[in-house]
Scaffold this motif. Sequence first.
Motif, PDB file in Angstrom:
ATOM      1  N   ALA A   4      -0.824   8.249   6.098  1.00 10.53           N
ATOM      2  CA  ALA A   4      -0.826   6.839   6.947  1.00 10.53           C
ATOM      3  C   ALA A   4       0.414   6.231   6.378  1.00 10.53           C
ATOM      4  O   ALA A   4       0.996   6.505   5.349  1.00 10.53           O
ATOM      5  N   ARG A   5       0.712   5.492   7.229  1.00 10.56           N
ATOM      6  CA  ARG A   5       2.195   4.814   7.169  1.00 10.56           C
ATOM      7  C   ARG A   5       2.025   3.234   7.338  1.00 10.56           C
ATOM      8  O   ARG A   5       1.168   2.902   7.900  1.00 10.56           O
ATOM      9  N   LEU A   6       3.248   2.584   6.939  1.00 13.63           N
ATOM     10  CA  LEU A   6       3.280   1.244   7.025  1.00 13.63           C
ATOM     11  C   LEU A   6       3.026   0.710   8.330  1.00 13.63           C
ATOM     12  O   LEU A   6       3.396   1.217   9.495  1.00 13.63           O
ATOM     13  N   ASP A   7       2.188  -0.185   8.575  1.00 12.78           N
ATOM     14  CA  ASP A   7       1.630  -0.935   9.446  1.00 12.78           C
ATOM     15  C   ASP A   7       0.457  -0.108  10.444  1.00 12.78           C
ATOM     16  O   ASP A   7       0.182  -0.706  11.523  1.00 12.78           O
ATOM     17  N   ASP A   8       0.157   0.874  10.013  1.00 16.86           N
ATOM     18  CA  ASP A   8      -0.758   1.533  10.544  1.00 16.86           C
ATOM     19  C   ASP A   8      -2.151   0.870  10.731  1.00 16.86           C
ATOM     20  O   ASP A   8      -2.440   0.407   9.606  1.00 16.86           O
ATOM     21  N   ALA A   9      -2.909   0.885  11.813  1.00 15.00           N
ATOM     22  CA  ALA A   9      -4.193   0.167  11.760  1.00 15.00           C
ATOM     23  C   ALA A   9      -5.228   1.487  11.514  1.00 15.00           C
ATOM     24  O   ALA A   9      -5.046   2.595  12.236  1.00 15.00           O
ATOM     25  N   LEU A  10      -6.014   1.189  10.497  1.00 15.62           N
ATOM     26  CA  LEU A  10      -6.844   2.449   9.790  1.00 15.62           C
ATOM     27  C   LEU A  10      -8.530   1.785  10.136  1.00 15.62           C
ATOM     28  O   LEU A  10      -8.638   0.637  10.114  1.00 15.62           O
ATOM     29  N   ALA A  11      -9.233   2.916  10.265  1.00 14.99           N
ATOM     30  CA  ALA A  11     -10.691   2.547  10.122  1.00 14.99           C
ATOM     31  C   ALA A  11     -11.308   3.558   9.177  1.00 14.99           C
ATOM     32  O   ALA A  11     -10.820   4.700   9.112  1.00 14.99           O
ATOM     33  N   VAL A  12     -11.969   2.922   8.128  1.00 20.87           N
ATOM     34  CA  VAL A  12     -12.454   3.864   6.947  1.00 20.87           C
ATOM     35  C   VAL A  12     -13.960   3.610   7.304  1.00 20.87           C
ATOM     36  O   VAL A  12     -14.554   2.766   7.393  1.00 20.87           O
ATOM     37  N   GLU A  13     -14.457   5.009   7.500  1.00 16.94           N
ATOM     38  CA  GLU A  13     -15.781   5.076   7.811  1.00 16.94           C
ATOM     39  C   GLU A  13     -16.837   5.248   6.518  1.00 16.94           C
ATOM     40  O   GLU A  13     -16.248   6.142   5.608  1.00 16.94           O
ATOM     41  N   VAL A  14     -17.946   5.126   6.739  1.00 15.21           N
ATOM     42  CA  VAL A  14     -18.930   5.332   5.537  1.00 15.21           C
ATOM     43  C   VAL A  14     -20.221   5.866   6.137  1.00 15.21           C
ATOM     44  O   VAL A  14     -20.806   5.326   7.104  1.00 15.21           O
ATOM     45  N   ASP A  22       0.902  -1.211  -0.053  1.00 17.12           N
ATOM     46  CA  ASP A  22       0.041  -0.057   0.036  1.00 17.12           C
ATOM     47  C   ASP A  22       0.787   1.331   0.011  1.00 17.12           C
ATOM     48  O   ASP A  22       0.464   2.498  -0.065  1.00 17.12           O
ATOM     49  N   THR A  23       2.249   1.164   0.160  1.00 17.83           N
ATOM     50  CA  THR A  23       3.139   2.294   0.536  1.00 17.83           C
ATOM     51  C   THR A  23       3.791   2.666  -0.868  1.00 17.83           C
ATOM     52  O   THR A  23       4.121   1.628  -1.539  1.00 17.83           O
ATOM     53  N   LEU A  68      -7.271  11.247   8.900  1.00 20.54           N
ATOM     54  CA  LEU A  68      -6.104  11.408   7.719  1.00 20.54           C
ATOM     55  C   LEU A  68      -6.866  11.913   6.456  1.00 20.54           C
ATOM     56  O   LEU A  68      -5.946  12.488   5.612  1.00 20.54           O
ATOM     57  N   LEU A  69      -8.009  11.517   6.249  1.00 14.76           N
ATOM     58  CA  LEU A  69      -8.601  11.702   5.039  1.00 14.76           C
ATOM     59  C   LEU A  69     -10.120  12.034   5.137  1.00 14.76           C
ATOM     60  O   LEU A  69     -10.610  11.307   5.815  1.00 14.76           O
ATOM     61  N   THR A  70     -10.719  12.722   4.378  1.00 14.75           N
ATOM     62  CA  THR A  70     -11.937  12.928   4.191  1.00 14.75           C
ATOM     63  C   THR A  70     -12.450  12.824   2.720  1.00 14.75           C
ATOM     64  O   THR A  70     -11.620  13.531   1.828  1.00 14.75           O
ATOM     65  N   ALA A  71     -13.386  12.376   2.369  1.00 19.17           N
ATOM     66  CA  ALA A  71     -13.940  12.363   0.782  1.00 19.17           C
ATOM     67  C   ALA A  71     -15.238  12.360   0.801  1.00 19.17           C
ATOM     68  O   ALA A  71     -16.138  11.978   1.990  1.00 19.17           O
ATOM     69  N   GLN A  72     -15.895  12.930  -0.226  1.00 22.81           N
ATOM     70  CA  GLN A  72     -17.167  12.870  -0.764  1.00 22.81           C
ATOM     71  C   GLN A  72     -17.306  11.999  -2.088  1.00 22.81           C
ATOM     72  O   GLN A  72     -16.632  12.486  -2.978  1.00 22.81           O
ATOM     73  N   VAL A  73     -18.128  10.895  -2.029  1.00 22.92           N
ATOM     74  CA  VAL A  73     -17.972   9.935  -3.199  1.00 22.92           C
ATOM     75  C   VAL A  73     -19.399  10.116  -3.927  1.00 22.92           C
ATOM     76  O   VAL A  73     -20.448   9.470  -3.152  1.00 22.92           O
ATOM     77  N   ARG A  74     -19.654  10.359  -4.902  1.00 22.08           N
ATOM     78  CA  ARG A  74     -20.951  10.462  -5.560  1.00 22.08           C
ATOM     79  C   ARG A  74     -20.639   8.766  -6.472  1.00 22.08           C
ATOM     80  O   ARG A  74     -20.011   8.787  -7.154  1.00 22.08           O
TER      81      ARG A  74
END
Length: 144
Positions: free
Chosen positions: A76-86, A21-22, A109-115
Amino acid sequence: MAVDPAVGATFSWPTRVYWEDTDAGGVVYHAQYLAFMERARTEWMRAHGYGQELLRREHDLVFAVRAMQIDFLKPARLDDALAVEVELTQCRRASAVFAQTVRRGDEVLLTAQVRVAALDAGGFRPRGIPSPLLEALQALERPR
């Protein structure tokens, strides 16, 4: 199939950052966030009883990303545990808008709007979301 009322409107999908991923510096490559967000939206739909294969097979329906606005706030960096919210913020007859956030613990770390657009599975032409699904999704909207 009905939407499971036990699943909240905000959904969080856990993932870990792997070497693949990196970039060479161990920082998540920007395009990889798209994959993280796609997986989270897919799991959000599945958690509500509408896996993509079921939608394709039983409703001749697929969703395709139409537009995306992303704010990259922190790496985000190698081995980070992330939560991806929807969160579903809007659902119309032939499209839906999702708010997505990628977090590392309490850090955003990131915000997004997805259509996404509703398409027929055979010809990839725009089509309406079937009424029972549309109503179920609209019940999950969390307008911002």
